[in-house]
Design a protein around this motif. Structure first.
Motif, PDB file in Angstrom:
ATOM      1  N   GLU A  71       0.827  -1.208   0.000  1.00 18.75           N
ATOM      2  CA  GLU A  71       0.000   0.000   0.000  1.00 18.75           C
ATOM      3  C   GLU A  71       0.861   1.258   0.000  1.00 18.75           C
ATOM      4  O   GLU A  71       0.572   2.221  -0.724  1.00 18.75           O
ATOM      5  CB  GLU A  71      -0.934  -0.010   1.208  1.00 18.75           C
ATOM      6  CG  GLU A  71      -2.071  -1.001   1.088  1.00 18.75           C
ATOM      7  CD  GLU A  71      -3.164  -0.744   2.101  1.00 18.75           C
ATOM      8  OE1 GLU A  71      -4.082   0.048   1.786  1.00 18.75           O
ATOM      9  OE2 GLU A  71      -3.092  -1.323   3.199  1.00 18.75           O
ATOM     10  N   ASP A  75       0.733   3.765  -3.138  1.00 20.73           N
ATOM     11  CA  ASP A  75       0.170   5.092  -2.849  1.00 20.73           C
ATOM     12  C   ASP A  75       1.204   6.202  -3.044  1.00 20.73           C
ATOM     13  O   ASP A  75       0.868   7.300  -3.492  1.00 20.73           O
ATOM     14  CB  ASP A  75      -0.359   5.140  -1.419  1.00 20.73           C
ATOM     15  CG  ASP A  75      -1.625   4.318  -1.221  1.00 20.73           C
ATOM     16  OD1 ASP A  75      -2.203   3.878  -2.232  1.00 20.73           O
ATOM     17  OD2 ASP A  75      -2.010   4.101  -0.061  1.00 20.73           O
ATOM     18  N   ALA A  83      -3.303  -0.072  -9.102  1.00 21.81           N
ATOM     19  CA  ALA A  83      -4.419  -0.029  -8.146  1.00 21.81           C
ATOM     20  C   ALA A  83      -5.576   0.720  -8.782  1.00 21.81           C
ATOM     21  O   ALA A  83      -5.357   1.704  -9.512  1.00 21.81           O
ATOM     22  CB  ALA A  83      -4.004   0.648  -6.845  1.00 21.81           C
ATOM     23  N   ARG A  86      -9.587   5.130  -6.240  1.00 18.15           N
ATOM     24  CA  ARG A  86     -10.231   5.062  -4.923  1.00 18.15           C
ATOM     25  C   ARG A  86     -11.711   5.426  -5.017  1.00 18.15           C
ATOM     26  O   ARG A  86     -12.113   6.267  -5.810  1.00 18.15           O
ATOM     27  CB  ARG A  86      -9.537   5.992  -3.939  1.00 18.15           C
ATOM     28  CG  ARG A  86      -8.147   5.520  -3.536  1.00 18.15           C
ATOM     29  CD  ARG A  86      -7.593   6.367  -2.410  1.00 18.15           C
ATOM     30  NE  ARG A  86      -6.259   5.955  -2.016  1.00 18.15           N
ATOM     31  CZ  ARG A  86      -5.995   4.966  -1.168  1.00 18.15           C
ATOM     32  NH1 ARG A  86      -6.992   4.303  -0.613  1.00 18.15           N
ATOM     33  NH2 ARG A  86      -4.751   4.660  -0.852  1.00 18.15           N
ATOM     34  N   SER A  91     -11.881  -0.694  -6.218  1.00 16.44           N
ATOM     35  CA  SER A  91     -10.951  -0.317  -5.155  1.00 16.44           C
ATOM     36  C   SER A  91     -11.211  -1.126  -3.892  1.00 16.44           C
ATOM     37  O   SER A  91     -10.281  -1.578  -3.212  1.00 16.44           O
ATOM     38  CB  SER A  91     -11.073   1.173  -4.850  1.00 16.44           C
ATOM     39  OG  SER A  91     -10.197   1.540  -3.808  1.00 16.44           O
ATOM     40  N   TYR A  94      -9.933  -4.566  -4.523  1.00 11.24           N
ATOM     41  CA  TYR A  94      -8.474  -4.522  -4.446  1.00 11.24           C
ATOM     42  C   TYR A  94      -8.011  -4.600  -2.992  1.00 11.24           C
ATOM     43  O   TYR A  94      -7.117  -5.390  -2.640  1.00 11.24           O
ATOM     44  CB  TYR A  94      -7.988  -3.231  -5.097  1.00 11.24           C
ATOM     45  CG  TYR A  94      -6.550  -2.871  -4.860  1.00 11.24           C
ATOM     46  CD1 TYR A  94      -5.526  -3.452  -5.609  1.00 11.24           C
ATOM     47  CD2 TYR A  94      -6.204  -1.914  -3.900  1.00 11.24           C
ATOM     48  CE1 TYR A  94      -4.201  -3.091  -5.403  1.00 11.24           C
ATOM     49  CE2 TYR A  94      -4.890  -1.552  -3.692  1.00 11.24           C
ATOM     50  CZ  TYR A  94      -3.891  -2.152  -4.441  1.00 11.24           C
ATOM     51  OH  TYR A  94      -2.574  -1.792  -4.234  1.00 11.24           O
ATOM     52  N   THR A  95      -8.604  -3.792  -2.121  1.00 12.54           N
ATOM     53  CA  THR A  95      -8.230  -3.799  -0.710  1.00 12.54           C
ATOM     54  C   THR A  95      -8.508  -5.166  -0.080  1.00 12.54           C
ATOM     55  O   THR A  95      -7.704  -5.678   0.716  1.00 12.54           O
ATOM     56  CB  THR A  95      -8.995  -2.701   0.056  1.00 12.54           C
ATOM     57  OG1 THR A  95      -8.680  -1.426  -0.520  1.00 12.54           O
ATOM     58  CG2 THR A  95      -8.617  -2.692   1.525  1.00 12.54           C
ATOM     59  N   TYR A  96      -9.639  -5.740  -0.451  1.00 15.42           N
ATOM     60  CA  TYR A  96      -9.982  -7.059   0.083  1.00 15.42           C
ATOM     61  C   TYR A  96      -8.911  -8.095  -0.260  1.00 15.42           C
ATOM     62  O   TYR A  96      -8.393  -8.796   0.615  1.00 15.42           O
ATOM     63  CB  TYR A  96     -11.337  -7.519  -0.479  1.00 15.42           C
ATOM     64  CG  TYR A  96     -11.629  -8.966  -0.178  1.00 15.42           C
ATOM     65  CD1 TYR A  96     -12.050  -9.357   1.082  1.00 15.42           C
ATOM     66  CD2 TYR A  96     -11.451  -9.957  -1.158  1.00 15.42           C
ATOM     67  CE1 TYR A  96     -12.291 -10.694   1.368  1.00 15.42           C
ATOM     68  CE2 TYR A  96     -11.686 -11.286  -0.873  1.00 15.42           C
ATOM     69  CZ  TYR A  96     -12.105 -11.651   0.395  1.00 15.42           C
ATOM     70  OH  TYR A  96     -12.328 -12.968   0.683  1.00 15.42           O
ATOM     71  N   LEU A  98      -5.869  -7.674  -1.254  1.00 16.50           N
ATOM     72  CA  LEU A  98      -4.572  -7.300  -0.714  1.00 16.50           C
ATOM     73  C   LEU A  98      -4.393  -7.865   0.697  1.00 16.50           C
ATOM     74  O   LEU A  98      -3.306  -8.330   1.064  1.00 16.50           O
ATOM     75  CB  LEU A  98      -4.459  -5.772  -0.684  1.00 16.50           C
ATOM     76  CG  LEU A  98      -3.060  -5.166  -0.654  1.00 16.50           C
ATOM     77  CD1 LEU A  98      -2.270  -5.527  -1.899  1.00 16.50           C
ATOM     78  CD2 LEU A  98      -3.172  -3.645  -0.530  1.00 16.50           C
ATOM     79  N   HIS A  99      -5.464  -7.866   1.471  1.00 15.76           N
ATOM     80  CA  HIS A  99      -5.366  -8.322   2.860  1.00 15.76           C
ATOM     81  C   HIS A  99      -5.832  -9.762   3.049  1.00 15.76           C
ATOM     82  O   HIS A  99      -5.418 -10.419   4.017  1.00 15.76           O
ATOM     83  CB  HIS A  99      -6.145  -7.365   3.760  1.00 15.76           C
ATOM     84  CG  HIS A  99      -5.560  -5.988   3.752  1.00 15.76           C
ATOM     85  ND1 HIS A  99      -4.395  -5.674   4.409  1.00 15.76           N
ATOM     86  CD2 HIS A  99      -5.942  -4.847   3.114  1.00 15.76           C
ATOM     87  CE1 HIS A  99      -4.092  -4.404   4.205  1.00 15.76           C
ATOM     88  NE2 HIS A  99      -5.014  -3.882   3.414  1.00 15.76           N
ATOM     89  N   ALA A 172      -2.581  -6.270  -6.113  1.00  9.77           N
ATOM     90  CA  ALA A 172      -3.224  -7.375  -5.398  1.00  9.77           C
ATOM     91  C   ALA A 172      -2.790  -8.718  -5.979  1.00  9.77           C
ATOM     92  O   ALA A 172      -2.630  -9.701  -5.250  1.00  9.77           O
ATOM     93  CB  ALA A 172      -4.744  -7.226  -5.459  1.00  9.77           C
TER      94      ALA A 172
END
Length: 223
Positions: A71, A75, A83, A86, A91, A94-96, A98-99, A172
């Protein structure tokens, strides 16, 4: 200058790959695992108190944890690359992913590694049958079904577009490379999941991935 504190055969390989995809200059500082424990050397604690890899330094800034590093780099230096914009549905997806990589996918793979070592660990002869029985029971009844469940889930998701976030390659996908490579090496991932195998074949052919291997050195997980 960005410095990657890089441990052989570890998650830090994908950080090198991300840096290659972003076209950034960076330095690799290599650390070797303890040959008996396979853990990172204590000297890494001088960089971060947990003494684990990956860790990057960027000037006076120290960033640990793969997801946080990804991140930060995207960023700070991505300029809109790797990415989604936002605030879009992509987005959030993508965050999902990534983690999800470390929060869900890696856990059963790590447990399998631990219980494999339990089965082969040195112990009194009379304890071996019990240890082996427990390890095999946990693997067969919990760990391996969990791995298959996650592989089925990722197989269905990547089948939609060939990538995990929309139709474009993203950071991701880089983050998910490690659990998938670990699954292929020791978690049972094979042609039963053709879309995941095709994904791995596709990313392994990418020029940035190959350049990162040249910079990072030994990476037996994909052998």
């Amino acid at each position: 200058m960005i410095i990657v504190h890089h441990l052989a055969n570890s998650r830090s390989q994908r950080i090198l790959w991300l840096l290659e995809e972003l076209g950034l200059e960076y330095e690799v500082k290599r650390y070797e695992r303890d040959p008996e424990t396979m853990l990172a050397p204590p000297v890494l604690k001088a960089i971060h108190p947990l003494g684990k890899s990956p860790v990057i330094t960027d000037g006076d800034l120290v960033v640990a944890e793969s997801g946080a590093i990804v991140e930060y780099l995207v960023d700070t230096y991505g300029k809109g690359r790797l990415a989604p914009e936002r605030g879009t549905p992509e987005s959030l997806r993508y965050t999902y992913w990534l983690h999800y990589s470390e929060g869900s996918a890696m856990l059963p793979l790590l447990l399998k590694l631990v219980f494999n070592r339990v089965e082969t660990a040195k112990m009194p002869f009379f304890a071996k049958p019990f240890a082996k029985g427990i390890a095999r029971n946990v693997r067969g009844n919990f760990i391996e079904p969990q791995i298959r469940q996650h592989l089925d889930y990722m197989e269905a998701e990547v089948a939609k577009t060939g990538y995990f976030v929309g139709e474009q390659f993203s950071a991701a996908d880089i983050q998910l490379s490690f659990p998938l490579e670990a699954a292929a090496a020791r978690g049972g991932l094979d042609q039963t999941w053709p879309n995941l195998m095709a994904f791995l074949e596709r990313i392994h052919a990418m020029p940035g991935y190959k350049r990162a291997l040249e910079r990072g050195g030994e990476y037996d997980i994909i052998s």
